[in-house]
Design a protein around this motif. Structure first.
Motif, PDB file in Angstrom:
ATOM      1  N   LEU A 217     -19.278  -6.261  34.383  1.00 53.49           N
ATOM      2  CA  LEU A 217     -20.079  -5.078  34.681  1.00 53.49           C
ATOM      3  C   LEU A 217     -20.335  -4.934  36.180  1.00 53.49           C
ATOM      4  O   LEU A 217     -20.341  -3.821  36.719  1.00 53.49           O
ATOM      5  N   LEU A 218     -20.545  -6.056  36.868  1.00 54.72           N
ATOM      6  CA  LEU A 218     -20.720  -5.994  38.323  1.00 54.72           C
ATOM      7  C   LEU A 218     -19.420  -5.595  39.018  1.00 54.72           C
ATOM      8  O   LEU A 218     -19.439  -4.879  40.019  1.00 54.72           O
ATOM      9  N   LEU A 219     -18.286  -6.064  38.487  1.00 51.02           N
ATOM     10  CA  LEU A 219     -17.001  -5.612  39.028  1.00 51.02           C
ATOM     11  C   LEU A 219     -16.824  -4.109  38.819  1.00 51.02           C
ATOM     12  O   LEU A 219     -16.260  -3.415  39.666  1.00 51.02           O
ATOM     13  N   THR A 220     -17.310  -3.612  37.679  1.00 50.61           N
ATOM     14  CA  THR A 220     -17.199  -2.179  37.395  1.00 50.61           C
ATOM     15  C   THR A 220     -18.012  -1.360  38.386  1.00 50.61           C
ATOM     16  O   THR A 220     -17.568  -0.301  38.858  1.00 50.61           O
ATOM     17  N   THR A 221     -19.210  -1.843  38.728  1.00 50.52           N
ATOM     18  CA  THR A 221     -20.060  -1.097  39.673  1.00 50.52           C
ATOM     19  C   THR A 221     -19.449  -1.047  41.071  1.00 50.52           C
ATOM     20  O   THR A 221     -19.664  -0.091  41.812  1.00 50.52           O
ATOM     21  N   THR A 222     -18.686  -2.064  41.427  1.00 51.79           N
ATOM     22  CA  THR A 222     -18.054  -2.092  42.747  1.00 51.79           C
ATOM     23  C   THR A 222     -16.605  -1.610  42.730  1.00 51.79           C
ATOM     24  O   THR A 222     -15.965  -1.542  43.791  1.00 51.79           O
ATOM     25  N   SER A 231     -13.377  -8.692  48.514  1.00 52.06           N
ATOM     26  CA  SER A 231     -13.834  -9.260  49.785  1.00 52.06           C
ATOM     27  C   SER A 231     -14.683  -8.298  50.608  1.00 52.06           C
ATOM     28  O   SER A 231     -15.275  -8.687  51.603  1.00 52.06           O
ATOM     29  N   THR A 232     -14.743  -7.027  50.204  1.00 51.83           N
ATOM     30  CA  THR A 232     -15.537  -6.045  50.950  1.00 51.83           C
ATOM     31  C   THR A 232     -16.929  -5.849  50.364  1.00 51.83           C
ATOM     32  O   THR A 232     -17.684  -5.002  50.858  1.00 51.83           O
ATOM     33  N   THR A 233     -17.286  -6.591  49.316  1.00 51.14           N
ATOM     34  CA  THR A 233     -18.574  -6.353  48.655  1.00 51.14           C
ATOM     35  C   THR A 233     -19.758  -6.755  49.526  1.00 51.14           C
ATOM     36  O   THR A 233     -20.856  -6.221  49.362  1.00 51.14           O
ATOM     37  N   TRP A 234     -19.569  -7.722  50.450  1.00 55.72           N
ATOM     38  CA  TRP A 234     -20.672  -8.141  51.322  1.00 55.72           C
ATOM     39  C   TRP A 234     -21.189  -6.981  52.169  1.00 55.72           C
ATOM     40  O   TRP A 234     -22.355  -6.942  52.556  1.00 55.72           O
ATOM     41  N   THR A 235     -20.330  -6.031  52.475  1.00 54.32           N
ATOM     42  CA  THR A 235     -20.701  -4.955  53.388  1.00 54.32           C
ATOM     43  C   THR A 235     -21.845  -4.103  52.841  1.00 54.32           C
ATOM     44  O   THR A 235     -22.713  -3.661  53.599  1.00 54.32           O
ATOM     45  N   HIS A 236     -21.839  -3.868  51.539  1.00 49.27           N
ATOM     46  CA  HIS A 236     -22.804  -2.939  50.955  1.00 49.27           C
ATOM     47  C   HIS A 236     -23.765  -3.609  49.974  1.00 49.27           C
ATOM     48  O   HIS A 236     -24.914  -3.183  49.865  1.00 49.27           O
ATOM     49  N   THR A 237     -23.305  -4.614  49.230  1.00 51.11           N
ATOM     50  CA  THR A 237     -24.166  -5.221  48.207  1.00 51.11           C
ATOM     51  C   THR A 237     -24.128  -6.740  48.315  1.00 51.11           C
ATOM     52  O   THR A 237     -23.447  -7.414  47.536  1.00 51.11           O
ATOM     53  N   ILE A 242     -23.560 -12.490  45.932  1.00 47.26           N
ATOM     54  CA  ILE A 242     -24.111 -13.816  45.638  1.00 47.26           C
ATOM     55  C   ILE A 242     -24.093 -14.086  44.134  1.00 47.26           C
ATOM     56  O   ILE A 242     -23.728 -15.182  43.682  1.00 47.26           O
ATOM     57  N   ILE A 243     -24.465 -13.071  43.346  1.00 46.30           N
ATOM     58  CA  ILE A 243     -24.462 -13.222  41.889  1.00 46.30           C
ATOM     59  C   ILE A 243     -23.045 -13.445  41.373  1.00 46.30           C
ATOM     60  O   ILE A 243     -22.806 -14.277  40.489  1.00 46.30           O
ATOM     61  N   LEU A 244     -22.073 -12.710  41.933  1.00 49.70           N
ATOM     62  CA  LEU A 244     -20.675 -12.905  41.536  1.00 49.70           C
ATOM     63  C   LEU A 244     -20.211 -14.327  41.832  1.00 49.70           C
ATOM     64  O   LEU A 244     -19.500 -14.948  41.024  1.00 49.70           O
ATOM     65  N   MET A 245     -20.612 -14.864  42.980  1.00 45.98           N
ATOM     66  CA  MET A 245     -20.240 -16.241  43.329  1.00 45.98           C
ATOM     67  C   MET A 245     -20.844 -17.235  42.337  1.00 45.98           C
ATOM     68  O   MET A 245     -20.169 -18.159  41.874  1.00 45.98           O
ATOM     69  N   LEU A 246     -22.104 -17.039  41.983  1.00 44.89           N
ATOM     70  CA  LEU A 246     -22.757 -17.943  41.025  1.00 44.89           C
ATOM     71  C   LEU A 246     -22.140 -17.833  39.639  1.00 44.89           C
ATOM     72  O   LEU A 246     -21.979 -18.836  38.935  1.00 44.89           O
ATOM     73  N   LEU A 247     -21.770 -16.615  39.245  1.00 42.16           N
ATOM     74  CA  LEU A 247     -21.121 -16.435  37.942  1.00 42.16           C
ATOM     75  C   LEU A 247     -19.757 -17.128  37.906  1.00 42.16           C
ATOM     76  O   LEU A 247     -19.383 -17.741  36.899  1.00 42.16           O
ATOM     77  N   LEU A 248     -19.013 -17.039  39.007  1.00 41.39           N
ATOM     78  CA  LEU A 248     -17.712 -17.719  39.073  1.00 41.39           C
ATOM     79  C   LEU A 248     -17.877 -19.233  38.987  1.00 41.39           C
ATOM     80  O   LEU A 248     -17.125 -19.918  38.280  1.00 41.39           O
ATOM     81  N   LEU A 328     -28.497  -5.321  36.399  1.00 43.08           N
ATOM     82  CA  LEU A 328     -27.597  -6.423  36.040  1.00 43.08           C
ATOM     83  C   LEU A 328     -27.946  -7.724  36.744  1.00 43.08           C
ATOM     84  O   LEU A 328     -27.724  -8.803  36.190  1.00 43.08           O
ATOM     85  N   VAL A 329     -28.471  -7.662  37.944  1.00 42.87           N
ATOM     86  CA  VAL A 329     -28.740  -8.877  38.709  1.00 42.87           C
ATOM     87  C   VAL A 329     -29.705  -9.819  37.985  1.00 42.87           C
ATOM     88  O   VAL A 329     -29.419 -11.015  37.842  1.00 42.87           O
ATOM     89  N   PRO A 330     -30.871  -9.342  37.462  1.00 41.92           N
ATOM     90  CA  PRO A 330     -31.749 -10.270  36.720  1.00 41.92           C
ATOM     91  C   PRO A 330     -31.092 -10.830  35.458  1.00 41.92           C
ATOM     92  O   PRO A 330     -31.282 -12.003  35.117  1.00 41.92           O
ATOM     93  N   ILE A 331     -30.283  -9.986  34.761  1.00 43.55           N
ATOM     94  CA  ILE A 331     -29.598 -10.457  33.551  1.00 43.55           C
ATOM     95  C   ILE A 331     -28.610 -11.559  33.902  1.00 43.55           C
ATOM     96  O   ILE A 331     -28.516 -12.592  33.221  1.00 43.55           O
ATOM     97  N   ALA A 332     -27.854 -11.349  34.977  1.00 39.12           N
ATOM     98  CA  ALA A 332     -26.885 -12.356  35.401  1.00 39.12           C
ATOM     99  C   ALA A 332     -27.580 -13.652  35.813  1.00 39.12           C
ATOM    100  O   ALA A 332     -27.131 -14.749  35.469  1.00 39.12           O
ATOM    101  N   LEU A 333     -28.690 -13.549  36.543  1.00 43.25           N
ATOM    102  CA  LEU A 333     -29.435 -14.746  36.943  1.00 43.25           C
ATOM    103  C   LEU A 333     -29.950 -15.512  35.729  1.00 43.25           C
ATOM    104  O   LEU A 333     -29.932 -16.742  35.699  1.00 43.25           O
ATOM    105  N   PHE A 334     -30.409 -14.776  34.713  1.00 44.16           N
ATOM    106  CA  PHE A 334     -30.876 -15.433  33.488  1.00 44.16           C
ATOM    107  C   PHE A 334     -29.741 -16.195  32.807  1.00 44.16           C
ATOM    108  O   PHE A 334     -29.908 -17.331  32.363  1.00 44.16           O
ATOM    109  N   ASN A 335     -28.541 -15.571  32.742  1.00 37.34           N
ATOM    110  CA  ASN A 335     -27.398 -16.226  32.109  1.00 37.34           C
ATOM    111  C   ASN A 335     -26.957 -17.464  32.876  1.00 37.34           C
ATOM    112  O   ASN A 335     -26.519 -18.454  32.287  1.00 37.34           O
TER     113      ASN A 335
END
Length: 344
Positions: A217-222, A231-237, A242-248, A328-335
């Motif tokens: 879902l986070l990939l869909t938003t970006t 690699s361009t996600t740092w520019t805007h979000t 950070i959440i994507l890195m933790l999920l990986l 999505l960020v709080p949901i991802a952190l919970f998971n």
């Protein structure tokens, strides 16, 4: 897509899965699987593109073949034992055919050939459905017949899936294909213990689904479909990055994140069943998957501020996408943090 068509497709996908999970008769389960397959085909072909048509064709042919095998195996079992009950799969040949068919349904090796191509030809939302919801029905059937499955067969399928999943995703730059091979590797961990401890296998696949859902879902938003776009996600979000890195890292199974829990339970269970060599082999093969997870995480970390990325920004977030990201960020952190919360 018209609202009525979307409603009918959603109803078909939901009813198909619920029919399988609540079935006691093989014909009812087969009917649910067919309804599920037919309902998702329009979703795959929603894009007017040859790749989408190719993906739908491959998905249909593979799933139809697996459904025919399920029907043949259940009929053979009913002929030999006189029972259509799912939990009474006592015929040895029927059990082997059924495992082969369900392995093809979920996309585990050696019947994995369709999954990367189908996911590459689909949208990110469709790939989320294929890797999560579409696997519920076959995994449920595997769970129900786990008492009759032969450990040697499931261990072989599991080890081969972990090897193929790690080796196949090693050189991928397309995120959808990378996640397809990640799914194959996680299915391998599930298959290794499905006949020994089905509850742990079910826990593993549920945790993987809860981690991969916010990731997709986070990939869909970006709108990120390649490593270069990611690699361009740092520019805007930066928060999303950070959440994507933790999920990986959680999918890689690194402690103390949640993805480490099922892997630890599986390895512990294999050692308890005196399969130490198998457990050691699985741990070593998982290093292949760990490589491409860490490579993607390193790519995200290396483009963080104050480092400037050399890639052109291919997307811009819209207002509704910002709202979705905030949810999505709080949901991802919970998971991600289930395991540390339990240990506190």
């Amino acid at each position: 897509m018209p609202p009525m068509a979307l409603f009918m497709i959603t109803l078909g996908i939901t009813l198909g899965t619920l029919t399988v999970t609540s079935a006691n008769h093989w014909l009812t389960a087969w009917l649910g699987l067919e309804l599920n397959m037919i309902s998702i085909l329009p979703v795959i072909t929603k894009q007017k593109h040859p790749r989408a048509t190719e993906a739908a064709t491959k998905y249909f042919l593979t799933q139809a073949t697996a459904s025919a095998l399920i029907l043949f195996a259940s009929t053979l079992n009913a002929w030999q034992t006189g029972s259509w009950d799912i939990t009474q799969l006592n015929n040895k040949l029927s059990c082997i055919l059924m495992i082969s068919a369900l392995t093809m349904k979920i996309g585990a090796a050696p019947a994995h050939f369709w999954l990367p191509e189908v996911m590459q030809g689909s949208t990110l939302t469709t790939t989320l459905l294929i890797t999560t919801w579409q696997k519920i029905a076959p995994i449920t059937l595997l769970y129900m017949i786990s008492n009759h499955t032969q450990p040697n067969i499931t261990l072989f399928i599991g080890l081969l899936s972990i090897l193929v999943g790690g080796w196949g995703g090693f050189n991928q730059t397309q995120l959808r294909k990378m996640m397809a091979y990640s799914s194959i590797a996680h299915l391998g961990w599930t298959m290794t213990v499905i006949s020994l401890t089905p509850n742990i296998a079910l826990t593993n696949i549920i945790i993987y689904m809860t981690i991969s859902t916010p990731f997709f879902l986070l990939l869909t938003t970006t709108s990120s479909k390649t490593l270069q776009a990611l690699s361009t996600t740092w520019t805007h979000t930066p928060t999303t990055t950070i959440i994507l890195m933790l999920l990986l890292l959680s999918m890689a199974g690194l402690p103390p994140l949640t993805g480490f829990t099922p892997k630890l339970l599986i390895l512990d269970n294999l050692v308890m069943h005196k399969l130490t060599l198998t457990a050691a082999t699985m741990a070593l093969l998982s290093l292949l998957s760990l490589t491409f997870y860490l490579r993607t995480t390193y790519l995200l970390a290396s483009t963080a501020s104050p480092t400037t990325t050399q890639s052109a920004t291919l997307w811009r977030l819209k207002s509704h996408q910002n709202q979705l990201t905030t949810t999505l960020v709080p949901i991802a952190l919970f998971n991600i943090m289930i395991l540390p919360a339990l240990l506190m």
